[in-house]
Each structure stands twice: as structure tokens, then as C-alpha cells.
Design a protein around this motif. Structure first.
Motif, PDB file in Angstrom:
ATOM      1  N   ARG A   1       0.838  -1.215   0.000  1.00 45.73           N
ATOM      2  CA  ARG A   1       0.000   0.000   0.000  1.00 45.73           C
ATOM      3  C   ARG A   1       0.866   1.255   0.000  1.00 45.73           C
ATOM      4  NH1 ARG A   1      -5.216  -1.306   0.447  1.00 45.73           N
ATOM      5  NH2 ARG A   1      -5.802  -3.111   1.657  1.00 45.73           N
TER       6      ARG A   1
ATOM      7  N   ARG B   1       0.941   4.213  -2.822  1.00 47.67           N
ATOM      8  CA  ARG B   1       0.752   5.634  -2.501  1.00 47.67           C
ATOM      9  C   ARG B   1       1.930   6.462  -3.014  1.00 47.67           C
ATOM     10  NH1 ARG B   1      -1.467   3.725   2.247  1.00 47.67           N
ATOM     11  NH2 ARG B   1       0.506   3.910   3.371  1.00 47.67           N
TER      12      ARG B   1
ATOM     13  N   ASP C   1       1.872   9.649  -5.645  1.00 45.86           N
ATOM     14  CA  ASP C   1       2.338  10.971  -5.254  1.00 45.86           C
ATOM     15  C   ASP C   1       3.350  11.560  -6.233  1.00 45.86           C
ATOM     16  OD1 ASP C   1       0.694  10.914  -3.069  1.00 45.86           O
ATOM     17  OD2 ASP C   1       2.254  10.317  -1.643  1.00 45.86           O
TER      18      ASP C   1
END
Length: 45
Positions: A36, A40, A44
Motif C-alpha cells: 500500500r 501511494r 504521489d
């Protein structure tokens, strides 16, 4: 992220930590958390 990806990551973590007995859930959750975080980080950038 698929169940198979989590399974592979959890197994790798377990293997790198000398294959302790009784920590299946901990390594599963650790693997899921790492995947995870990587997802992420990709989003980003």
C-alpha cells in the motif's frame, strides 16, 4: 494490489526473517502495508 502480490511479499518478508513459526498474520499485514505504501508513493509522483 492482488492477494497473490500480498502473499508473495509476506512470504519474502517471512523468509528474510529466518522463517519464524506462528507469525503468518504479522507478515501478511506487513506485506500488505508495504505494498500500500509503494502504491501511494507511485501516486504521489
Amino acid at each position: 494490489m492482488s492477494i497473490e502480490e500480498i502473499r508473495e511479499r509476506a512470504y519474502d518478508l517471512w523468509d528474510r526473517n529466518h522463517r519464524p513459526d506462528g507469525y503468518e498474520l504479522e507478515f501478511w499485514l506487513m506485506g500488505e502495508r508495504e505494498l500500500r505504501a509503494e502504491q501511494r508513493a507511485k501516486l504521489d509522483h
